[in-house]
Structures are given as C-alpha cells and as structure tokens.
Design a protein around this motif. Structure first.
Motif, PDB file in Angstrom:
ATOM      1  N   GLY A  78      35.110  16.292  34.161  1.00 37.39           N
ATOM      2  CA  GLY A  78      34.408  15.357  34.861  1.00 37.39           C
ATOM      3  C   GLY A  78      35.018  14.255  33.690  1.00 37.39           C
ATOM      4  N   THR A  79      35.805  14.580  32.453  1.00 34.47           N
ATOM      5  CA  THR A  79      35.590  13.142  31.375  1.00 34.47           C
ATOM      6  C   THR A  79      36.939  12.964  31.484  1.00 34.47           C
ATOM      7  OG1 THR A  79      34.060  13.773  29.848  1.00 34.47           O
ATOM      8  CG2 THR A  79      35.898  12.613  28.911  1.00 34.47           C
ATOM      9  N   ASP A  80      37.260  12.087  31.618  1.00 32.71           N
ATOM     10  CA  ASP A  80      38.712  11.233  31.759  1.00 32.71           C
ATOM     11  C   ASP A  80      39.176  10.408  30.858  1.00 32.71           C
ATOM     12  OD1 ASP A  80      41.311   9.833  32.425  1.00 32.71           O
ATOM     13  OD2 ASP A  80      40.683   9.325  34.366  1.00 32.71           O
ATOM     14  N   PRO A  81      39.755  11.164  29.831  1.00 35.90           N
ATOM     15  CA  PRO A  81      40.529  10.718  28.245  1.00 35.90           C
ATOM     16  C   PRO A  81      41.520   9.665  28.556  1.00 35.90           C
ATOM     17  CG  PRO A  81      40.968  13.051  27.975  1.00 35.90           C
ATOM     18  CD  PRO A  81      40.731  12.671  29.925  1.00 35.90           C
ATOM     19  N   ASP A  82      42.093   9.553  29.137  1.00 35.24           N
ATOM     20  CA  ASP A  82      42.180   7.454  29.159  1.00 35.24           C
ATOM     21  C   ASP A  82      41.767   6.597  29.256  1.00 35.24           C
ATOM     22  OD1 ASP A  82      45.084   8.920  29.156  1.00 35.24           O
ATOM     23  OD2 ASP A  82      45.778   9.078  31.151  1.00 35.24           O
ATOM     24  N   GLN A  83      40.284   7.336  30.452  1.00 36.47           N
ATOM     25  CA  GLN A  83      39.793   5.843  30.578  1.00 36.47           C
ATOM     26  C   GLN A  83      38.582   5.761  29.757  1.00 36.47           C
ATOM     27  OE1 GLN A  83      36.815   7.117  33.905  1.00 36.47           O
ATOM     28  NE2 GLN A  83      35.363   5.660  33.782  1.00 36.47           N
ATOM     29  N   VAL A  84      38.047   7.004  28.765  1.00 28.33           N
ATOM     30  CA  VAL A  84      37.229   6.789  27.795  1.00 28.33           C
ATOM     31  C   VAL A  84      38.495   6.169  26.930  1.00 28.33           C
ATOM     32  CG1 VAL A  84      36.553   7.562  25.358  1.00 28.33           C
ATOM     33  CG2 VAL A  84      36.329   9.222  27.967  1.00 28.33           C
ATOM     34  N   GLY A  85      40.014   6.327  27.315  1.00 27.46           N
ATOM     35  CA  GLY A  85      40.229   5.440  25.495  1.00 27.46           C
ATOM     36  C   GLY A  85      40.868   4.088  26.327  1.00 27.46           C
ATOM     37  N   GLU A  92      44.131  -1.198  19.375  1.00 32.38           N
ATOM     38  CA  GLU A  92      45.101   0.007  19.777  1.00 32.38           C
ATOM     39  C   GLU A  92      44.620   0.783  19.529  1.00 32.38           C
ATOM     40  OE1 GLU A  92      49.536   0.247  18.940  1.00 32.38           O
ATOM     41  OE2 GLU A  92      48.334   2.258  17.901  1.00 32.38           O
ATOM     42  N   VAL A  93      44.347   2.269  20.471  1.00 36.12           N
ATOM     43  CA  VAL A  93      43.961   3.221  20.052  1.00 36.12           C
ATOM     44  C   VAL A  93      44.431   4.539  21.062  1.00 36.12           C
ATOM     45  CG1 VAL A  93      41.767   5.083  21.207  1.00 36.12           C
ATOM     46  CG2 VAL A  93      41.551   2.318  21.164  1.00 36.12           C
ATOM     47  N   HIS A  94      44.781   5.667  19.799  1.00 39.60           N
ATOM     48  CA  HIS A  94      45.854   6.740  19.464  1.00 39.60           C
ATOM     49  C   HIS A  94      45.200   7.822  19.118  1.00 39.60           C
ATOM     50  CE1 HIS A  94      47.443   4.599  16.142  1.00 39.60           C
ATOM     51  NE2 HIS A  94      47.660   5.525  15.517  1.00 39.60           N
ATOM     52  N   ASP A  95      45.964   9.234  19.283  1.00 44.02           N
ATOM     53  CA  ASP A  95      45.767   9.815  19.347  1.00 44.02           C
ATOM     54  C   ASP A  95      44.316  10.659  19.012  1.00 44.02           C
ATOM     55  OD1 ASP A  95      48.213   9.863  17.632  1.00 44.02           O
ATOM     56  OD2 ASP A  95      47.231   9.767  15.486  1.00 44.02           O
ATOM     57  N   LEU A  96      43.866  10.375  20.474  1.00 45.48           N
ATOM     58  CA  LEU A  96      42.723  10.338  21.464  1.00 45.48           C
ATOM     59  C   LEU A  96      43.031  11.549  21.833  1.00 45.48           C
ATOM     60  CD1 LEU A  96      39.892   9.268  21.288  1.00 45.48           C
ATOM     61  CD2 LEU A  96      40.856   8.868  24.590  1.00 45.48           C
ATOM     62  N   HIS A 137      50.489   8.879  18.142  1.00 46.30           N
ATOM     63  CA  HIS A 137      51.081  10.271  18.756  1.00 46.30           C
ATOM     64  C   HIS A 137      50.128  10.606  20.463  1.00 46.30           C
ATOM     65  CE1 HIS A 137      53.136  12.458  15.754  1.00 46.30           C
ATOM     66  NE2 HIS A 137      52.652  11.985  14.892  1.00 46.30           N
ATOM     67  N   GLY A 138      50.748  10.928  21.134  1.00 43.05           N
ATOM     68  CA  GLY A 138      49.840  11.024  22.401  1.00 43.05           C
ATOM     69  C   GLY A 138      49.929   9.067  23.261  1.00 43.05           C
TER      70      GLY A 138
END
Length: 337
Positions: A241-248, A259-263, A328-329
C-alpha cells in the motif's frame, strides 16, 4: 551541511531518546510495551493448551475411525501448536533490546516464525492432497458417526482457540500466522463435520477424502499468503500500500526541496517500517527546517516514524562539497534550480 546524520554516538543517543519517548519507531502494535507483550503471551498460551489437549484425543479417534479427514485435522492442529510455540519464542526474542551487531534487535524473529508457519502449511498441503486423492480412488471404511461427533467437538475447541488468538495483537505477522493456522483449522473441522454426517447417513465414504482435500486447499491458501508477506519483508520491499515513487514526488513538492534520490522504504518487521533518503534543497535554505517538515509529512501521512534524511544544499558551498553527483535509484526533481 545539515546532513541530518549525526556522529555515531549522537545517533545512538538520539535513537534511544526517540524510542523511549515513543516517537522514534512507528510500532503499529503494542510490542514496545511490556503489558501488551505479556497479554499476547497469555492469549497464545491459552490457545496452545486447548489445541494440544484436543489434538491428542483427535489422533486417537482418527485412528480408531479410520478417518483421513480427522487425521489431517490433527496434523493441522500439530502445526497450529508449533506455530503458537514459534510465535511465543519469536515474541520473546523480538522484545530483546538492540545490542552489538543486531542494531534492530531480533525483531525479524517474528518474520522467521511467520515464514516457518507458511512453509509448514504448504508441506502439509502436498501430503494431504496425495492421501486424499489416493482415498478417492480406493476409499477405506470410515466410522461416520465417530467422525461427526469428534469434528463437532473440534469446532468448539477451535472457536475458543481462535477467540483467544484474536485477542492478541494481530497486526504482528507472527501472531497473524498463528491465527491463520487456527482459523483454517476451524474451517477444516466444519468440512470434516459435514463429511462425517454424509458418511454416517449415506455410507458415501469418499466424502471423508473430499473433506481432506478441502482442508488441503485451505492450507495452501493460508500458507502461500504467509510465505508471500514474510518474503516481501525479507526482500525489503516497501510496505503493502506504500508507493515509493509517490512518496518521492510528495517530498520533492515540499518548499525549498530541489531533488530527492537514494530513497529507500522497507519493513523491519510487521507494523514497523523505515525510510532513508538523500534530499537536496535550494542554496541558502534551512536544512534543519526542511528536514523537520519532511519528517512531519512522512509521520502524519505515511505513518513512517523511523526515518533517516540526509539534507544538503543543491550546490556545494565554499569549503563543503556536499553535492551528490552520482545519485542512485530513482531521482525526483522539483524543477526548482
């Protein structure tokens, strides 16, 4: 500048302070509190006593009656008892404080228990399916009345055991694993009761084998669910139920974030998730204020309290060199430069 990652001694001290105040780790259950853990143990022990006592009686009656359905139920109850023992051991291990090389403690002992429960259900599924098909082809004599009466008693015992475990903390995958064992056994006893009545009233002995196959199907469903969910945690997938892309995208939309990376978002154990990320902010922005804002969003909207955010300026200031040229990521950018 303003990385949000203090020196190791300060980090350990901060971790202890947050844990003691109840703000550092997002426990969705009460295993951080001794009273709740003790209550879980009592309910699980009560269910274990009920199941262990009846299991011995059921094996005896199953052998006398020649009923595979009863014996399969007894085998299922054996895994029920084992699952509860595993759950009790895992609760004790998970309650131990973090020390030495185990920086999260032994919290994942609960997930090991859940996976062992799931695998045991799948193994029993194979055996009962084989035996059930064999008895469909060559049905033995079955004492239908004895099966019927025993299964009725089994329903009562399993209802009591299911109620006991339902009173424990089911947000733990460990406890949920034991609960699924007991609940599926209740369904199995209902199927066995029907089979016993059919054999008793009509003489159709294949009904016993059919009931055993129904039990096997229920075992397969519950076992696969436990293996899948525990496997997600071992593979450090994001919580369901958690979407990392949505959180980012949500984090990068906050004020001053560039910018947000290495999430990374993963589960330490059931009900306890963690997040880490590298955040770049506009030159001159207050890194500490931005980090506080992001932690609030993660806590209030995603129930993520165990977070580690490294916050830097998007361009290196004189004498620093904090800019990350090799993220990364997935990289989330706001369009603000």
């Amino acid at each position: 500048m303003g990385t949000g990652k203090p020196a190791s001694a300060e980090l350990a001290r901060s971790h202890d302070e947050r844990s003691s105040s109840g703000h550092g780790h997002g426990h969705g259950h009460g295993h951080g509190h001794g009273m709740s853990v003790d209550a879980d143990r009592r309910w699980l022990a009560a269910a274990l006593a009920l199941i262990g006592t009846f299991m011995v009686a059921e094996v005896t009656v199953g052998l006398i009656a020649g009923s595979l359905a009863l014996i399969s139920d007894a085998g299922h109850m054996l895994t029920d008892a084992a699952s509860i023992v595993l759950a009790l051991v895992a609760i004790r291990l998970a309650a131990r404080p973090a020390r030495g090389g185990y920086t999260y403690g032994l919290k994942r002992a609960e997930i090991l228990s859940a996976q062992a429960n799931g695998i045991s259900l799948l193994v029993l599924t194979v055996w009962f399916t084989y035996e059930g098909i064999k008895r469909l082809i060559t049905p033995p004599e079955v004492e239908g009345l004895l099966v019927f009466i025993t299964a009725l008693v089994g329903i009562a015992v399993n209802v009591a055991a299911t109620w006991c475990i339902s009173r424990a903390n089911r947000s733990s995958l460990n406890v949920e694993g034991a609960f699924q064992h007991i609940l599926n056994d209740l369904y199995a006893f209902i199927a066995t009761t029907v089979a016993g009545a059919v054999v008793w009233l009509t003489g159709f002995t294949r009904a016993d084998a059919i009931a055993a196959l129904v039990v096997a199907a229920l075992m397969a469903k519950a076992g696969w669910s436990l293996v899948r969910e525990s496997g997600r945690i071992f593979l450090e997938a994001a919580p369901a139920g958690t979407d990392p892309d949505q959180v980012g995208r949500q984090l990068v939309a906050r004020p001053d974030v560039v910018e947000v990376h290495d999430l990374h978002i993963w589960q330490i154990t059931s009900g306890e998730s963690a997040l880490s990320a590298h955040v770049l902010v506009q030159p001159g922005a207050d890194c500490h204020a931005v980090r506080g804002d992001l932690e609030r969003v993660l806590r209030d909207e995603h129930h993520l309290r165990h977070t580690t955010l490294q916050v830097d300026h998007s361009r290196p200031e004189p004498g620093t060199g904090t800019h990350c040229d090799d993220p990364h990521g997935t990289v989330h950018r706001s369009g603000r430069a």
